[in-house]
Scaffold this active site. Structure first.
Site, mmCIF file in Angstrom:
data_model
loop_
_atom_site.group_PDB
_atom_site.id
_atom_site.type_symbol
_atom_site.label_atom_id
_atom_site.label_comp_id
_atom_site.label_asym_id
_atom_site.label_seq_id
_atom_site.Cartn_x
_atom_site.Cartn_y
_atom_site.Cartn_z
ATOM 1 N N HIS A 371 0.795 -1.235 0.000
ATOM 2 C CA HIS A 371 0.000 0.000 0.000
ATOM 3 C C HIS A 371 0.821 1.276 0.000
ATOM 4 O O HIS A 371 0.256 2.366 0.029
ATOM 5 C CB HIS A 371 -0.941 0.041 1.207
ATOM 6 C CG HIS A 371 -2.040 -0.962 1.135
ATOM 7 N ND1 HIS A 371 -3.302 -0.659 0.672
ATOM 8 C CD2 HIS A 371 -2.058 -2.273 1.422
ATOM 9 C CE1 HIS A 371 -4.048 -1.742 0.702
ATOM 10 N NE2 HIS A 371 -3.321 -2.741 1.158
ATOM 11 N N LYS A 566 -7.606 14.390 5.485
ATOM 12 C CA LYS A 566 -6.811 13.152 5.432
ATOM 13 C C LYS A 566 -5.804 13.221 6.559
ATOM 14 O O LYS A 566 -5.639 14.259 7.192
ATOM 15 C CB LYS A 566 -6.107 13.005 4.083
ATOM 16 C CG LYS A 566 -5.414 14.279 3.570
ATOM 17 C CD LYS A 566 -4.839 14.075 2.168
ATOM 18 C CE LYS A 566 -5.794 14.363 1.035
ATOM 19 N NZ LYS A 566 -6.207 13.178 0.303
ATOM 20 N N ARG A 567 -5.117 12.098 6.814
ATOM 21 C CA ARG A 567 -4.078 12.124 7.833
ATOM 22 C C ARG A 567 -3.084 13.242 7.534
ATOM 23 O O ARG A 567 -2.794 13.553 6.379
ATOM 24 C CB ARG A 567 -3.349 10.775 7.864
ATOM 25 C CG ARG A 567 -4.131 9.709 8.569
ATOM 26 C CD ARG A 567 -4.368 10.071 10.018
ATOM 27 N NE ARG A 567 -3.154 9.956 10.787
ATOM 28 C CZ ARG A 567 -2.942 9.063 11.745
ATOM 29 N NH1 ARG A 567 -3.885 8.198 12.065
ATOM 30 N NH2 ARG A 567 -1.825 9.035 12.402
ATOM 31 N N LYS A 572 1.617 14.363 2.043
ATOM 32 C CA LYS A 572 0.286 14.755 1.582
ATOM 33 C C LYS A 572 0.165 16.273 1.399
ATOM 34 O O LYS A 572 -0.801 16.767 0.842
ATOM 35 C CB LYS A 572 -0.785 14.268 2.552
ATOM 36 C CG LYS A 572 -0.889 12.737 2.608
ATOM 37 C CD LYS A 572 -1.962 12.276 3.583
ATOM 38 C CE LYS A 572 -1.965 10.795 3.852
ATOM 39 N NZ LYS A 572 -2.654 10.001 2.810
ATOM 40 N N THR A 677 -8.199 7.248 -1.576
ATOM 41 C CA THR A 677 -9.543 6.742 -1.818
ATOM 42 C C THR A 677 -10.589 7.821 -1.556
ATOM 43 O O THR A 677 -11.696 7.755 -2.085
ATOM 44 C CB THR A 677 -9.837 5.512 -0.932
ATOM 45 O OG1 THR A 677 -9.325 5.742 0.368
ATOM 46 C CG2 THR A 677 -9.205 4.267 -1.511
ATOM 47 N N LYS A 681 -14.347 9.273 -3.343
ATOM 48 C CA LYS A 681 -15.598 9.590 -2.645
ATOM 49 C C LYS A 681 -16.099 10.981 -3.018
ATOM 50 O O LYS A 681 -17.293 11.183 -3.274
ATOM 51 C CB LYS A 681 -15.390 9.497 -1.124
ATOM 52 C CG LYS A 681 -15.049 8.085 -0.676
ATOM 53 C CD LYS A 681 -14.487 8.038 0.741
ATOM 54 C CE LYS A 681 -13.861 6.668 0.996
ATOM 55 N NZ LYS A 681 -13.073 6.607 2.230
HETATM 56 O O1 73E Z 1 -2.585 5.947 -0.666
HETATM 57 C C1 73E Z 1 -3.141 5.282 0.459
HETATM 58 C C2 73E Z 1 -4.063 4.167 -0.031
HETATM 59 O O2 73E Z 1 -5.162 4.704 -0.716
HETATM 60 C C3 73E Z 1 -2.039 4.688 1.330
HETATM 61 O O3 73E Z 1 -1.234 5.733 1.834
HETATM 62 C C4 73E Z 1 -2.643 3.898 2.465
HETATM 63 O O4 73E Z 1 -3.459 2.857 1.900
HETATM 64 C C5 73E Z 1 -4.555 3.344 1.139
HETATM 65 C C6 73E Z 1 -5.381 2.152 0.698
HETATM 66 O O5 73E Z 1 -4.698 1.394 -0.254
HETATM 67 C C7 73E Z 1 -1.606 3.287 3.341
HETATM 68 N N1 73E Z 1 -1.659 3.202 4.679
HETATM 69 C C8 73E Z 1 -0.534 2.578 5.063
HETATM 70 N N2 73E Z 1 0.178 2.302 4.003
HETATM 71 N N3 73E Z 1 -0.486 2.757 2.918
HETATM 72 C C9 73E Z 1 -0.160 2.247 6.431
HETATM 73 C C10 73E Z 1 1.131 1.810 6.712
HETATM 74 C C11 73E Z 1 1.486 1.498 8.005
HETATM 75 C C12 73E Z 1 0.578 1.620 9.031
HETATM 76 C C13 73E Z 1 -0.714 2.061 8.763
HETATM 77 C C14 73E Z 1 -1.073 2.374 7.457
#
Ligand code: 73E
Length: 833
Positions: A371, A566-567, A572, A677, A681
């Site tokens: 991810h 967002k976070r 970001k 995502t 939305k």
């Molecule tokens: O871009 C997003 C993505 O839409 C991405 O940053 C996020 O996952 C979303 C769903 O695919 C994400 N979160 C984490 N890594 N990618 C993550 C990593 C470590 C701990 C918690 C979350």
């Protein structure tokens, strides 16, 4: 011999079975019954919270019937199932979604009305289940909704954290404060404790090798994993899947020795340490922490889930070689990667499967989704820590690595650099295990979450592995969102307008989102545009009402609503947004009142949490809040520019913000946001997008037409070169981007409170500028100028808005989950009659 069932008289059993409460009078009866029995209260002492609980319990009863039938059908028909292992599920509220998916919302509204309550008030009594940080956890929740709605046999597995993501408070000086989220304080009507489903999970101890690559792992500490089930109802179907959450408990009779020795305190401490495992969700998004307790969580969860999966498989009486025909296990990011050595341990040590056969089973059972490509988020665990906590697993990882490295050597003889690059063990002090590599070699297939991201994976992190395994192992599944929650539920006005316009039942387009294209023929129709605009306006007023009750301020709902939620993370670039706002403010101040009257009034909303230990992200929040204070109070400009930071962002707050936005911002440095995502939305709700050429923004542009997205900024291939330039040939910011330099100088000079405070944040831009604000600032400002111009022509704007929504079909999580089902897991729908 199997026992006969049911015991006793079958007809008596059958007569006792409940049926669903589908008409208003059965629903009210069931609610009153729960008030009387489950809550043990009466009409005269029932408040909204109690009424919500009784109503939720009645909805739960309806879901339970479907859940039971679904699980019975799975047991009888023995389909291949998929298991989705994700360490976070950001479910939000359940009740509203449940009655919508059951198709009983109108009946519940009417029944609750008859009982003297208001449905919307009761819905508001539910606390969010916030067992996640951001996109990763919310994606998992959308995928469960789609699995049930598409009638796919999928179960989720995660942890039942006692405390979800922290509650965010804002101190008077603008600092973020964190308070615990005791979400289980009140009864949770939607979980089913399964005290009969328990597994013993071992930590520490010693592992002694015996013969044939086997070992015996003994001693150490054992804790219990207890199952809690959460029902996941599908939309317009009986199919109801399961999310199984594990809670840690001390093993009964634990450490009897201490008790006997009269050392009661030590025994209680040990029980505290068992309970600590599932006590809190780690509040870090897109970063790793390397804490022992986190590793314990990961193992506890994967070991309990595998034990459960294996027990279910064993009841089928098939040889282990058939496991991949009955189970696909999805590793959602590297957090559950220990499942790979754990399955090896079960097969080799406990079931006496030969190593090579076991590895064949493992590599046909697991699938891995990455991810993020951010280096700080790539998990590595220190070898000494693993050795201490999971001695047997470390041995297995070393054995896997030895065999793997040998096969690489065979394919690329003498390429020592390659061996070092691909080894599961990274040299150093301490040595570390590269979890992503373990997940890659232990899985059948690997995927990223948007086209660009998957391509970046193939050319960077996975490059050597593509050369070794071949390209076909490395795919893409672009993320999606569920249109049930993110359109029908959060935006009932738009949902009704769409249904009325398409002239098909709501259930048709909600399950086949490409049908939204039928709206295109009305995109130019002034009457339809008017209705579309009215819905947006209503949603803006609903949001304004929320802001008024939480912040105590009145908002101009005629202004353009501009949203970035967002976070908080440097990649970001909320900084780009707030610096842009300051620039806009200075520009407004510099022009005459007459000129100002011609500008487009704008209200900017921010929301999002910063990880408690992320100093720079917290400074960004403080800056936003203090900038907002100055700007909102300035009589010259307040009509034209307002800025708000909404505290404690959550799924429920998103459900208010998303339908109300005219424009939303997704402005990460190119190549850093894997997908995103919320962009989907907002567009699905007719909000336009300002974004960089990054993640899923690109595919949104491809679908809805680039002319309907306000793209700006450098492209991914340029980013590396630019960073190189910044490091080796730095140009002062005054030269590179005078407009931004001016903004930073004014902050330093104390225009928005003590300038010194922000110096560490400003220096990240002045010096390395890793996220390239100085490179993108001008094109960002230019893009916002285009937004202003476009908004002046409302008819054109509405056409863009309608077109955007109409072309978002691809981004339904139904499409994504079907893609996983067909191309990865090889599972098929099973309709529950
Ligand atoms: O871009 C997003 C993505 O839409 C991405 O940053 C996020 O996952 C979303 C769903 O695919 C994400 N979160 C984490 N890594 N990618 C993550 C990593 C470590 C701990 C918690 C979350």
């Amino acid at each position: 011999g199997k026992e006969k069932w049911p015991r006793g008289d079958e007809s008596v059993w059958k007569e006792g079975l409940r049926s669903a409460d589908e008409d208003v009078s059965s629903i009210t009866k069931s609610i009153v019954h729960h008030v009387q029995t489950s809550l043990s209260r009466q009409a005269y002492n029932l408040d909204d919270l109690g009424a919500y609980q009784a109503t939720a319990l009645s909805a739960k009863d309806n879901m339970l019937l479907n859940w039971n039938e679904t699980q019975l059908a799975y047991t009888r028909k023995q389909p291949k199932r998929a298991y989705y292992l994700c360490i976070e599920y950001l479910m939000g509220r359940t009740f509203d979604n449940a009655i919508l998916n059951l198709g009983l919302k109108d009946q519940y509204r009417e029944g609750i009305d008859q009982l003297g309550f208001n449905l919307e008030d009761l819905i508001d009594k539910e606390r969010d289940a916030a067992l996640g940080n951001g996109g990763l956890g919310r994606l998992a929740a959308c995928y469960l909704d789609s699995s049930s709605s598409q009638e796919l046999p999928v179960w989720g597995y995660s942890l039942r954290y006692k405390y979800g993501i922290f509650q965010q408070l804002i101190a008077p000086d603008g600092s973020q404060l964190e308070a615990p989220d005791p979400w289980l304080e009140h009864l949770n009507p939607f979980e089913i404790p399964r005290y009969d489903v328990q597994y013993e999970i071992r930590f520490y101890g010693q592992s002694e090798r015996t013969t044939k690559g086997r070992a015996v792992w003994s001693g150490g500490q054992e804790v219990l994993a207890v199952a809690y089930d959460v029902m996941i109802p599908g939309y317009g179907t009986k199919n109801t899947n399961n999310l199984r959450l594990w809670e840690s408990k001390p093993k009964r009779g634990f450490d009897l020795q201490s008790f006997n020795a009269g050392d009661y305190e030590r025994a209680v401490e040990a029980s505290n340490s068992a309970e600590a495992i599932t006590s809190v969700l780690y509040p870090n998004d897109n970063t790793t922490f390397g804490k022992e307790l986190r590793l314990k969580q990961q193992y506890f969860w994967t070991a309990a889930s595998l034990a459960d999966i294996i027990r279910r498989f064993k009841s089928l009486d098939k040889p282990f070689s058939a496991l991949p025909d009955y189970a696909a296990i999805q590793l959602n990011d590297t957090h559950p990667t220990l499942a790979i050595p754990e399955l090896m341990r079960i097969l080799v040590d406990e079931e006496e499967v030969p190593w090579d056969d076991a590895w064949e089973i493992v590599t046909n059972t697991f699938f891995f989704t990455n991810h993020t490509v951010l280096p700080e988020a790539l998990e590595k665990w220190a070898v000494p820590l693993l050795e201490h906590l999971l001695p047997r697993h470390l041995q297995i990882i070393y054995d896997i690595n030895l065999i793997f490295v040998q096969s690489v050597e065979k394919k690329f003889p003498g390429d020592r650099d390659r061996l070092a690059r691909m080894s599961l063990i990274e040299e150093g002090y301490p040595k570390q295990v590269r979890m992503a590599y373990l997940a890659i070699i232990g899985s059948r297939k690997v995927n990223g979450v948007a086209e660009l991201h998957s391509e970046l994976l193939r050319t960077t992190i996975c490059k050597d592995f593509v050369e070794f395994f071949g390209i076909s192992k490395f795919g893409n599944v672009t993320n999606g969102v569920t249109p049930r929650r993110w359109l029908d539920q959060c935006n009932p006005g738009l949902s009704a307008l769409i249904t009325e316009t398409l002239k098909i039942p709501k259930s048709e387009w909600l399950k086949d989102l490409k049908k939204l294209q039928g709206l295109l023929e009305y995109a130019d129709d002034p009457k339809f545009q008017k209705k579309w605009a009215v819905v947006k306006q209503t949603n803006k007023e609903r949001l304004a009402h929320y802001v008024e009750t939480t912040l105590g301020v009145k908002i101009n709902t005629k202004a353009m609503f501009d949203v970035q939620v967002k976070r908080l993370h440097e990649y970001k670039r909320q900084t780009l947004n707030i610096f842009g706002i300051i620039h806009r403010y200075f520009t407004l101040k510099s022009i005459t009142p007459e000129e100002r009257k011609k500008t487009n009034p704008r209200v900017v909303f921010f929301a999002g949490k910063a990880a408690p230990g992320y100093y720079i992200a917290k400074l960004v929040i403080k800056l936003i809040i203090n900038v907002a204070r100055v700007i909102n109070a300035d009589p010259d400009t307040k009509e034209y520019l307002q800025v708000y930071f909404l505290p404690d962002y959550s799924v429920s707050v998103a459900e208010l913000l998303v339908p109300a936005s005219n424009i939303s911002q997704h402005i990460s440095t190119a190549g850093t946001e894997a997908s995103g995502t919320s962009n989907m939305k907002f567009c699905l709700n007719g909000g336009l997008l300002v974004g960089t050429v990054d993640g899923a923004n690109i595919e949104i542009g491809e679908e809805i037409g680039d002319e309907n997205v306000f793209f700006f900024g450098h492209l991914t291939p340029a980013v590396e070169d630019l960073r190189y330039q910044h490091t080796y040939h730095p140009v002062p910011i005054e030269q590179k981007c005078p407009a931004l330099a001016h903004v930073l100088n004014e902050i330093s000079a104390g225009k928005f409170g003590e300038g010194q405070t922000y110096e560490p944040l400003l220096n990240t831009v002045r010096h390395h500028d890793h996220y390239l604000l100085t490179e993108d600032f001008q094109s960002y400002i230019d893009a916002l100028k285009l937004v202003d111009e476009a908004y002046l022509d409302q008819s054109k704007w509405l056409k863009k808005s309608i077109t955007t929504c109409a072309k978002m079909g691809k981004f339904s999580s139904d499409r994504a989950i079907l893609d996983y089902a067909e191309e990865y897991w090889s599972i098929e729908p099973l309709t529950v009659e």
